[in-house]
Structures are given as structure tokens and as C-alpha cells.
Motif scaffolding. Structure first.
Motif, mmCIF file in Angstrom:
data_model
loop_
_atom_site.group_PDB
_atom_site.id
_atom_site.type_symbol
_atom_site.label_atom_id
_atom_site.label_comp_id
_atom_site.label_asym_id
_atom_site.label_seq_id
_atom_site.Cartn_x
_atom_site.Cartn_y
_atom_site.Cartn_z
ATOM 1 N N LYS A 1 13.583 -22.128 33.802
ATOM 2 C CA LYS A 1 12.646 -21.548 34.764
ATOM 3 C C LYS A 1 11.243 -21.771 34.249
ATOM 4 N N PRO A 2 10.267 -21.861 35.134
ATOM 5 C CA PRO A 2 8.914 -22.115 34.659
ATOM 6 C C PRO A 2 8.330 -20.891 33.964
ATOM 7 N N SER A 3 7.584 -21.140 32.955
ATOM 8 C CA SER A 3 6.841 -20.049 32.336
ATOM 9 C C SER A 3 5.645 -20.649 31.616
ATOM 10 N N ALA A 4 4.497 -20.010 31.812
ATOM 11 C CA ALA A 4 3.280 -20.561 31.229
ATOM 12 C C ALA A 4 3.291 -20.391 29.713
ATOM 13 N N ALA A 5 3.878 -19.292 29.235
ATOM 14 C CA ALA A 5 3.900 -19.045 27.801
ATOM 15 C C ALA A 5 5.181 -19.599 27.188
ATOM 16 N N SER A 6 5.633 -20.746 27.720
ATOM 17 C CA SER A 6 6.885 -21.278 27.221
ATOM 18 C C SER A 6 6.688 -21.828 25.815
ATOM 19 N N LEU B 1 8.000 -24.341 24.711
ATOM 20 C CA LEU B 1 8.135 -25.800 24.725
ATOM 21 C C LEU B 1 6.776 -26.447 24.500
ATOM 22 N N PRO B 2 6.759 -27.595 23.838
ATOM 23 C CA PRO B 2 5.484 -28.306 23.714
ATOM 24 C C PRO B 2 4.985 -28.757 25.087
ATOM 25 N N GLU B 3 3.684 -28.931 25.192
ATOM 26 C CA GLU B 3 3.120 -29.224 26.500
ATOM 27 C C GLU B 3 3.510 -30.621 26.978
ATOM 28 N N ARG B 4 3.756 -30.730 28.256
ATOM 29 C CA ARG B 4 4.208 -31.993 28.846
ATOM 30 C C ARG B 4 3.245 -32.424 29.951
#
Lengths: 289, 511
Positions: free
Chosen positions: B407-412, B414-417
């Protein structure tokens, strides 16, 4: 045949003109529904109008797309409406394919995104109009041969379809065919209610370990080229914006001068962030601002 | 049914015509018109002897490919009579007319109609109707009569077919010749003899065919087109040429089909519209739907989009269409839906997948009918950390439960893509301070970019546990230039471990 001989026809014509003005012409002033809070934008944007986004320079295409997606999220805030992204194939060849992980970081739910690729500009305009008329979500369009296919008639059709469906249409210009800025209303005549020019701006920097900073949250410079809903804004200085993906609002940066260099930020303000947590730090910075 | 082509020039209508082809090094007759047959010429005869018998014989080289195409067109054309059609040898068609004949005024009228209509198109056809496929084929080829009445009992079939030549069994010419040498020429010659010696000498095929001809064994028809589950059609005395009229009739057909589907609790997932043109051309248009569909307006709209698309590709009404048929080629059970009330409560139920909303599906169907369904996709995350494999394009249909876990999350974490991924990574020229350091400036598409901020490397190693094509380790960097444009760069291969001089590429663009 003289007009004075038939006063009835004159009054009929006047009534007809009044009717047209009531339904069409002047209605653009009160253009449909407005964004309740403005979404953090420096101008009013109609929820059911046609908006045009023009990349300022050749390399600003991705920035324009990012802004368009952010705008689509802001304009469909009322409910999780789907976003229809309609692209002509050549745009994908040139600028690449929309990338899922990047879209998710913009806060786009991939379940809500429909990607439609068309081989021709005409098909893209057709698909845009159909999607708008169906009234199911915000429609973003990208066509390559803009000057050949996107004219007053085409834009008028899109604007009317957007009004009928109740969702916004966003048209992204290719950087190579942007309307010339010298002319007062941007050269290419269109029925859009808003036209903004987007340039990528230096990101909110994060101090790195080495000589160079770490790129932070994306920022854009927005210049209003046309805004029928708020005419006074035209010709003002560009505004610097970034997007809060969690709250789906734009954040205007009033502190930073547009011409300021990214490197000249006071490092002491940033020193509490560890460089390893680059993304987190950018998020925290965005929240504090 | 037996077909013969009458391909002749109008100037010489009386001259017998034959087509020739090279068979085993000799020019032989392969096709004959009625006049040539009346003169005693036969298929397989050498051209030289045919010329010797009839010097004025008109001869044309056989175009086998064109013949096959015409045969296929006639086969498609015959679908106006019944959906179950098969090819019978190289020159015959087998129509299953069970339960169909009364629609055309009885079997005799059906025969007459087929012959007349084919004759009007320039084909000579002989029609035979029988209780089984072999009988029908034998009657069409070897009998003066056309119809074996249905009241004929099976016990009488041996008597009727007894005097037919053995070729009526549809055996190969070699077997026929061998049997002729043994004095077996007619069907009864085989039928009245003990079966075992015949099977021993000429193979079991002969007796199997005989049983099928006489109705002692079943002989199925293998139809060329599968019969649809639900089908409605309209026939017109005159061809319809105006598109608006055609569309109005499609709407009526859709309404009839919708009622039919509703009665059975079904909805159509694939619809086929067959348009029979007066001059014998058959056009078929298929559309798929995203959900089981039975609303007339939605079905009709799919076809109107599709026909609008076809018109741009040169779809011609010509002399007009006299039969329109709408088939539901694939059906699924559909719950009874109340379609009209409160569409907006459905539109904004937040939990629901967009593709489970009817009007989104309808829109996707409509666009798919015009642009092609493969052009309408949604992105789906994959279980891979190789950037170009991390996401795929899926057909625009509802996700299976739990398919899209991320699911999308801004504070993920994951490294930025990037927002855009280039179709293929493009090579760039870079300048760096140290050989394995990050670039200070780079040139992409002839433009020079000065790097002012950079983050990296993020190392992405090949998926060694998969049998993938050999891939080098990639070190990804996020770079920002002086103009604020952000790029996703990578260096392919580790310096002096995997590659002596690793190359730099650009792979994506950030917003």
C-alpha cells in the motif's frame, strides 16, 4: 430586410444571447465546483474543469507529471476516485513508463490507477473525453503531437466533458511543444480554465557526509499562465511548492526565495538529521514546514 | 453439399472450362465445370488427353490458395443457416440442420435457397440432405434426388445406398481401385458379403465407413465454429446500409439477448456480432467485457465503439447486411443486479476495488473495444527488487484478493523510486573524482548536467537464486542537477571485480 422592421426578432435575439451567456460564456467565471480549501495551491482550481500543465524547460517533463499526479490527488480528495492516465505511445518511448513504486511514494494507490496507452493522439483525446463523460475519476492526458491535434475545439470538448462528468481533466504539454510565453495567453488558445507552468526546483536539501548534499523532497516552481477563476493572479512571481503525500495537500514554501541556491541553506538547521535516514528526514522536514 | 466454381469470362459462356495443376510431374485436370463434365472429362485426367478429346477446352492454372480462401468464405457464409458447420473433404460443406430447416420453410425450401443463393454468387452447388453426415454427403455427390425423407427407416438404407458407387464411402482412390480390381464396385457389393475377409483385405476403415453410411454407427460432425450458448438474430428482406439503422438493430438484438441471459441467470463475458453482407461477405466483430453483462444499452455501446473503430479501418457496408446475429460466446453466472437505483452510493464506497464498480468496468470495456484491451492496464507490484521487474502491467480487471499487498505510504522505509522508468537504461558519459566515486557531472541526450546533490550507492545485486540471464551488480544513485531535476543513475558492475571499467546508465526520472 431591415432589423428595425421587426422588433420582435431583436428581442428574440437578445433573449437567445442572454440564454447562451447564462449557460456558457459567463458560467466560466463561476466555473463549477471549487476546491474547498484550495489544497494548499496558490490559485483556485475547479474540480470539474480542464487544467493544462506546461513544463518550463526541456527536462521538466517528469516534474510536470509529478505535479499533475499530485494535483489529481488533490482534486479527487472527496473520495478515492480512480485516476485515468492516458498516454500516447511516443511519450512513453521518449520519457519512460510510469513506474509503480514511484507512484506509490506519491501516495497513489495502484489499485486506483488505470493506465491507457494509445497509438495515436486522436485516440488519446477520444479516450480522455469518454473517461471524463463517464464521470468516474480524474483524467490525465499526455499527447506528443500537441500542436496538430490539441486545438480550441479539442480542448472545448474536453472542458465540456469534464463539466458533464464532474471530474477534472489535466493535460500535460510535451516540453518540446509548449506554448510560447511571449504571448499574453500563452500562444495556443484553449478552453482550459487554468494553465500553469511547472519547473523543477532544487529539492529540500539534506546535509550529506561528503561534499555534496542529499536530494530531499521534490519541489516545483509554479507560474500561473492563465487562471480564469482568479484572474488577478496572472503575472505574479513563481511560487515554490511541494507535496505532502500523506495528507494530499500542497505546501507553499514562503520562506525560500525562488532564486536561492539549494546549497546555501543554513546547515545548522539540518544538523540534527542523520544522513543515513535521508527519506525519513525529508518527511520530517516536510511536516515541520 | 458440393461446390463447383464457375469461374469464366462472360465472353465465352459455352466453352467448357477446366483448371489444371501439376500432379506428379504431369499437368492434370483438377477442376471441371458442368459442361466439361458433360463432355466426359474427369478429374485427374492428363491435360494432353483432355486436349486431344476436346481441343476447344478452356484451361486455367489452378490457384489453390485462392480456392482455399473462397472455400473458407463460403463456409463462413453458410453460418447464416446454422451455427454448426464443418468442411467435408476439399470441396464439400457439412451443415447440421437439425431443428433448423423449419425456419426456412422446410428442407426442400432450404435446399432451394442454398442452391439459388450460391448460384447467384457464381457457385454451382449440389445439396443433399440425409439422416447422417455420410448419407448426406453421398446423396449430394452421387444421387439425382436431393432429400432422403426423414420417415425412411434405417432398415431401408442398405437398399437405397446399395447401388451407389463405392466412392460414396469416401475412401481413398487407392482403396477404391483395389476394390474395383476385386470386382467390388457398388456399396451393396460390400454390404452383402461377409465382413471379415473385406476387413482383412482392404482394412477396417471400409466397414467402419459403411456402418456410418447406413446409420449403424455414429458419425459426429466436427464443427468449424463452436456453437454459442446464447444467440439471437434478425433477418431483413433488404440489406441494411445505414449505420444508424444497423446500430438500432444491434440494440434490439442486445435487448433480446439480455432477456435471454436474464432468464438463465447468466451474463455475457464475450460477445460476438456476425454481419452477413448481401454479396456473401461475412464480418465478425468480437468484444470482451469486464463483468458478466446483460444490459442492452451497455452491450450495444460496446459494438457501436467497435464499429466506429472499424469504420476508420475501411469497414464498408457495401450492398448492405441482411442478417445480423449476436452471440454470447462466453457466459458466466451473474447475480441479479438492480442497476438503476443509487449509482453514487456504489461509486464512493471506499473499501472497494475500483474495478468492481460497474461504471468503471463499463468504461474500460468501451475503451477496450475501441483501442484494444491490451492497451488498458493497471500496474501491479511484483515480488522482485530488480527495478524493471518490480512492477508489471496487468489487464484492467479486478485484482484477486491480497494480490497487491503493498500500500502507498509517504513514510515508507523503502528507498525512493523514480516516477518514470525509461524503457531501457540509456548510457551516459560521466566524470567522477575517483574511479568508483559518484559522478560530478554527466551527459545524457547531449545535455550536460552538473550534480549538486547525490545519494547512493544503493546496491542491487542480481537475483542469483533465479535462473535469470546474467546480470551485473548495479549501484544506484539519486542525483540532482543545478536545475533541480532529479535522475536515477546506476553503474553496472563492481569496479575490477565484475568489470574492468563499469559503464554508467540513466534508468529513471524523479518528479
Amino acid at each position: 430586410m431591415s432589423l428595425s422592421g421587426s422588433p420582435d426578432s431583436m428581442s428574440l435575439l437578445r433573449a437567445a444571447i442572454a440564454k447562451i451567456e447564462a449557460s456558457e460564456g459567463l458560467a466560466l467565471q463561476k466555473a463549477g465546483r471549487k476546491l474547498p480549501s484550495g489544497g494548499g495551491l496558490p490559485l483556485e482550481m475547479a474540480l470539474d474543469g480542464l487544467h493544462e500543465i506546461v513544463p518550463a524547460r526541456a527536462g521538466d517533463h517528469a516534474a510536470a507529471c509529478g505535479f499533475a499526479l499530485a494535483l489529481a490527488r488533490v482534486l479527487s480528495k472527496a473520495g478515492p476516485a480512480p485516476i485515468f492516465w492516458i498516454v500516447e505511445d511516443f511519450c512513453i518511448h521518449e520519457n519512460g513508463m510510469p513506474y509503480g513504486p514511484g507512484l506509490m511514494q506519491m501516495g497513489i494507490d495502484l489499485e486506483n490507477l488505470v493506465l491507457i496507452r494509445t497509438s495515436q493522439a486522436r485516440d488519446a483525446l477520444f479516450a480522455m473525453e469518454e473517461a471524463l463523460k463517464a464521470g468516474v475519476g480524474v483524467v490525465i492526458g499526455q499527447i506528443w503531437a500537441m500542436q496538430r491535434f490539441y486545438d480550441l475545439t479539442a480542448s472545448r470538448r474536453l472542458a465540456l466533458a469534464a463539466r458533464a462528468g464532474g471530474f477534472a481533466a489535466i493535460m500535460i504539454y510535451p516540453a518540446a511543444q509548449k506554448p510560447t510565453a511571449n504571448e499574453p495567453f500563452g500562444g495556443m488558445a484553449s478552453a482550459a480554465v487554468t494553465r500553469v507552468e511547472i519547473a523543477s526546483a532544487s529539492s529540500v536539501p539534506i546535509a550529506g557526509l561528503g561534499r555534496l548534499a542529499i536530494p530531499g523532497a521534490a519541489q516545483w516552481n509554479l507560474r500561473v499562465m492563465k487562471a480564469r477563476a482568479s484572474p488577478g493572479i496572472y503575472g505574479e512571481r513563481p511560487k515554490r511548492l511541494r507535496f505532502d503525500a500523506q495528507k494530499a495537500v500542497f505546501i507553499q514554501d514562503f520562506t525560500q526565495n525562488v532564486v536561492q541556491n539549494a546549497l546555501s541553506v543554513d546547515p545548522s538547521a539540518l544538523s540534527r538529521h542523520r544522513p543515513r535516514d535521508a527519506v525519513d528526514a525529508a518527511g520530517a522536514h516536510a511536516k515541520s514546514a | 453439399m458440393r461446390l463447383m466454381r464457375l469461374a469464366r469470362t462472360p465472353k465465352a459462356p459455352e466453352i467448357p472450362l477446366a483448371t489444371i495443376a501439376k500432379v506428379k510431374g504431369a499437368q492434370r485436370l483438377v477442376g471441371l465445370d458442368a459442361r466439361a463434365q458433360a463432355l466426359g472429362l474427369t478429374r485427374g485426367m492428363g491435360l494432353a488427353s483432355a486436349r486431344a478429346m476436346h481441343p476447344d477446352l478452356l484451361v486455367a492454372q489452378a490457384d489453390l490458395r485462392a480456392e482455399r480462401e473462397i472455400f473458407a468464405a463460403v463456409l463462413a457464409w453458410c453460418r447464416r443457416f446454422t451455427p454448426l458447420i464443418a468442411a467435408d473433404g476439399e470441396d464439400g460443406l457439412m451443415l447440421d440442420i437439425s431443428g433448423v430447416a423449419h425456419l426456412f420453410g422446410g428442407e426442400a425450401a432450404l435446399c432451394a435457397q442454398i442452391e439459388q443463393r450460391l448460384a447467384a454468387q457464381g457457385f454451382g452447388a449440389r445439396v443433399g440432405i440425409g439422416p447422417n453426415p455420410f448419407a448426406a454427403s453421398a446423396i449430394a455427390r452421387f444421387s439425382q434426388k436431393q432429400i432422403l425423407p426423414p420417415e425412411v427407416v434405417e432398415a431401408r438404407l442398405p437398399k437405397i445406398f446399395g447401388h451407389f458407387p463405392l466412392a460414396a464411402l469416401g475412401l481413398g482412390s487407392q482403396v477404391c481401385e483395389a476394390m474395383a480390381q476385386a470386382g467390388l464396385r457398388r456399396v451393396e457389393d460390400v454390404f452383402l458379403r461377409p465382413r471379415a475377409p473385406i476387413a482383412a483385405r482392404f482394412g477396417p476403415d471400409v466397414l467402419a465407413r459403411l456402418d456410418q453410411l447406413l446409420g449403424l454407427a455414429k458419425s459426429p460432425i466436427l464443427p468449424q465454429f463452436s456453437a454459442p450458448d446464447f444467440s439471437v438474430e434478425r433477418r431483413f428482406a433488404d440489406g441494411l446500409t445505414q449505420e444508424s439503422v444497423i446500430l438500432a438493430n444491434i440494440h434490439i438484438l442486445a435487448r433480446d439477448l439480455g432477456a435471454l441471459l436474464e432468464r438463465h441467470g447468466m451474463g455475457a463475458r464475450k460477445l460476438g456480432l456476425t454481419l452477413f453482407r448481401v454479396d456473401g461477405v461475412v464480418r465478425e466483430v468480437q468484444v470482451g467485457t469486464g463483468r458478466p453483462l446483460r444490459e442492452a444499452a451497455a452491450m450495444a455501446r460496446l459494438f457501436s465503439e467497435r464499429l466506429a473503430g472499424l469504420r476508420e479501418d475501411g469497414f464498408e457496408t457495401g450492398y448492405g447486411f441482411d442478417v445480423l446475429r449476436l452471440d454470447a460466446q462466453l457466459v458466466e453466472p451473474a447475480a441479479d443486479l438492480q442497476t438503476s437505483a443509487l449509482p453514487h452510493t456504489q461509486a464512493f464506497s471506499p473499501q472497494k476495488d475500483v474495478f468492481q464498480r460497474d461504471h468503471v468496468t463499463d468504461l474500460v470495456d468501451r475503451l477496450g473495444a475501441r483501442l484494444g484491451t491490451q492497451r488498458i492496464t493497471r500496474l501491479q507490484m511484483q515480488d522482485s527488487h530488480i527495478p524493471e521487474l518490480a512492477v508489471t502491467n496487468m489487464p484492467a480487471a479486478p485484482f484477486q484478493a491480497g494480490q497487491n499487498r503493498l500500500k502507498p505510504s509517504a513514510a515508507s522505509p523503502l528507498p525512493e523510486r523514480p516516477l518514470h522508468l525509461l524503457k531501457l537504461p540509456e548510457p551516459i558519459e560521466t566524470i567522477a573524482k575517483v574511479p568508483d566515486g559518484p559522478p560530478m557531472r554527466f551527459r545524457w541526450r547531449r545535455a550536460l548536467h552538473e550534480v549538486v546533490a547525490i545519494e547512493g550507492p544503493e546496491r542491487i545485486a542480481p537475483e542469483w537464486w533465479k535462473l535469470a540471464p546474467k546480470m551485473l551488480t548495479r549501484d544506484y544513485f539519486r542525483a540532482e542537477d543545478a536545475a533541480g531535476q532529479r535522475f536515477w543513475l546506476f553503474r553496472e558492475g563492481i569496479l575490477q571485480v565484475e568489470h574492468p571499467r563499469p559503464a554508467w546508465f540513466i534508468h529513471g526520472l524523479f518528479a
